[in-house]
Design a protein around this motif. Structure first.
Motif, PDB file in Angstrom:
ATOM      1  N   GLU A  91      71.528  50.243  39.150  1.00  0.00           N
ATOM      2  CA  GLU A  91      71.487  50.170  40.610  1.00  0.00           C
ATOM      3  C   GLU A  91      70.176  49.539  41.088  1.00  0.00           C
ATOM      4  O   GLU A  91      70.148  48.869  42.121  1.00  0.00           O
ATOM      5  N   GLN A  95      73.162  46.379  41.291  1.00  0.00           N
ATOM      6  CA  GLN A  95      74.534  46.346  40.805  1.00  0.00           C
ATOM      7  C   GLN A  95      75.298  47.541  41.366  1.00  0.00           C
ATOM      8  O   GLN A  95      74.878  48.685  41.214  1.00  0.00           O
ATOM      9  N   GLU A  96      76.410  47.274  42.035  1.00  0.00           N
ATOM     10  CA  GLU A  96      77.273  48.346  42.514  1.00  0.00           C
ATOM     11  C   GLU A  96      78.094  48.860  41.338  1.00  0.00           C
ATOM     12  O   GLU A  96      78.688  48.073  40.593  1.00  0.00           O
ATOM     13  N   LEU A  97      78.141  50.173  41.187  1.00  0.00           N
ATOM     14  CA  LEU A  97      78.803  50.795  40.043  1.00  0.00           C
ATOM     15  C   LEU A  97      79.951  51.689  40.504  1.00  0.00           C
ATOM     16  O   LEU A  97      80.019  52.093  41.668  1.00  0.00           O
ATOM     17  N   PHE A  98      80.837  51.999  39.572  1.00  0.00           N
ATOM     18  CA  PHE A  98      81.847  53.025  39.819  1.00  0.00           C
ATOM     19  C   PHE A  98      82.098  53.780  38.521  1.00  0.00           C
ATOM     20  O   PHE A  98      81.881  53.260  37.431  1.00  0.00           O
ATOM     21  N   LYS A 108      80.968  47.228  39.505  1.00  0.00           N
ATOM     22  CA  LYS A 108      82.161  46.849  40.259  1.00  0.00           C
ATOM     23  C   LYS A 108      82.573  45.410  39.971  1.00  0.00           C
ATOM     24  O   LYS A 108      83.751  45.054  40.078  1.00  0.00           O
ATOM     25  N   MET A 110      82.755  44.200  37.145  1.00  0.00           N
ATOM     26  CA  MET A 110      83.519  44.290  35.900  1.00  0.00           C
ATOM     27  C   MET A 110      83.136  43.211  34.887  1.00  0.00           C
ATOM     28  O   MET A 110      83.958  42.753  34.101  1.00  0.00           O
TER      29      MET A 110
END
Length: 395
Positions: A91, A95-98, A108, A110
């Motif tokens: 982060e 970087q956007e994460l899930f 996100k 991928m």
């Protein structure tokens, strides 16, 4: 950069090497990263093509249990830089994460390329220099010798981090050639997270590439419920990768084709009248067997028995394997520099200014974020230790 600044040479621009380089740069050390390939982190980019699994969001005990016979120094590194820290690190690179249903953490996007670009830019801004096409080929005059496009070249530095990778996916840079000159105790490489050979009969051809869902795999008292793929050469997928350390040593594999039912429930369903229906249709109706499950049952258990004997086979189908696929096809490798040859912070005992990190160390873990987390964690530990080493005036 101050001409009196301490210098560091990091061999290998994968996740472990880049993390070590960042720790050194943060400590004010002048860092050069030598990478054998034309670009950085090729294995990371390959792994991230279909979704980069950064880590797995589990509690400490569960996460650490994935590492077989975990050495204390690796445990300490993972406790200091585990799933929460990996998430914060990613982060921090915007970087956007899930987190998926299996607790695996992904960007996100991928894929790995946006994260790697952001990381390389940050390293550049911190003064880290990355030189490519520099293949380490041994020691020379207290320095390191490299094979470069201009010929052989020797480099010296106050401290060295070796992050040369394991011995799989050689085309991406990890070929294990460094064992010839490491000068330390090295455990033999073995394929890890690897598929296994099955000499299929012709009737299996139409099922190549098919996933086998809702099954559990068993080796001794260990169970795996990950995915299983029927490939042209045998069985692949996370389910079998998780058992590869036992299977490569010859342990027997069984597959439970109905893991959500106990033996008595399977037996009871098989007793239902089938009339004129074939056994295959009876299994489809009573147990919801897919064509690939039926194919596996026939492949390994023909001629099929009836009644409770068939139920027993469905619950524990013996699978005949012919050994692992070649090591270069493995996702990772076991073996490498033995922890007995290292200090608690991954310094080589016979070379006081050399540290090691990443997959070249002798540890093993399944896929699912464990591999990348350990590479980052060991790179962080080695980088911080190397920075402390040069700052302490030990050189």
């Amino acid at each position: 950069m101050d001409s009196n600044a301490k210098t560091a040479l990091v061999v290998g621009a994968g996740p472990a090497g880049l993390m070590a380089a960042e720790m050194l740069a943060d400590a004010g050390v002048s860092v050069t990263v030598a990478e054998a390939k034309p670009s950085s982190a090729r294995k990371l980019l390959m792994a991230g093509k279909s979704g980069l699994n950064l880590t797995k969001y589990e509690d400490e005990a569960q996460f650490l249990s994935a590492y077989e016979d975990i050495p204390q120094s690796l445990k300490a590194s993972l406790l200091a830089f585990g799933p929460k820290e990996v998430i914060a690190w990613a982060e921090g690179l915007e970087q956007e994460l899930f987190t998926g249903s299996t607790k695996r953490v992904f960007p996100k996007a991928m894929k790995a390329s946006p994260l790697l670009r952001a990381w390389l830019l940050r390293l550049q801004n911190k003064g880290v220099t990355i030189e490519t096409r520099m293949r380490w080929i041994g020691w020379a005059d207290d320095g390191l010798m490299f094979d470069t496009p201009q010929g052989k070249e020797t480099r010296k530095a106050d401290v060295v981090i070796l992050a040369c990778g394991g011995a799989s996916w050689a085309r991406l840079g990890s070929d294990g050639a460094w064992v010839e000159w490491i000068g330390e105790e090295v455990s033999p490489f073995k394929p890890a997270n690897v598929g296994f050979v099955v000499p299929w009969s012709d009737h299996m051809r139409k099922h190549f590439g098919m996933p086998v869902k809702s099954v559990s795999l068993h080796v001794d008292d260990v169970e795996s419920r990950g995915e299983l793929i029927v490939s042209e050469t045998g069985l692949e997928g996370g389910g079998i990768y998780a058992l590869s350390s036992r299977l490569r040593d010859g342990a027997a594999l069984t597959i439970d084709l109905a893991p959500d039912l106990d033996l008595s429930a399977v037996t009871e369903r098989l007793r239902k009248p089938r009339g004129k229906a074939s056994l295959a249709n009876h299994l489809r109706k009573t147990l919801k067997f897919t064509p690939v499950k039926l194919a596996l049952l026939n492949e390994f258990a023909r001629p099929l028995p009836t009644g409770e004997a068939l139920a027993s086979i469905i619950k524990a189908l013996p699978v005949k394997l012919s050994g692992p696929r070649p090591m270069d096809e493995a996702i990772s490798t076991a073996g490498g520099v033995s922890f007995s040859a290292l200090t608690s912070e991954f310094g080589l005992r016979n070379r006081s200014n050399v540290f090691c990190a990443g997959e070249m160390l002798d540890w093993e873990a399944p896929t699912g974020g464990y591999l990348l987390t350990a590479c980052l964690a060991t790179g962080r530990t080695a980088g911080m230790a190397a920075a402390n080493f040069v700052k302490s005036g030990s050189i």
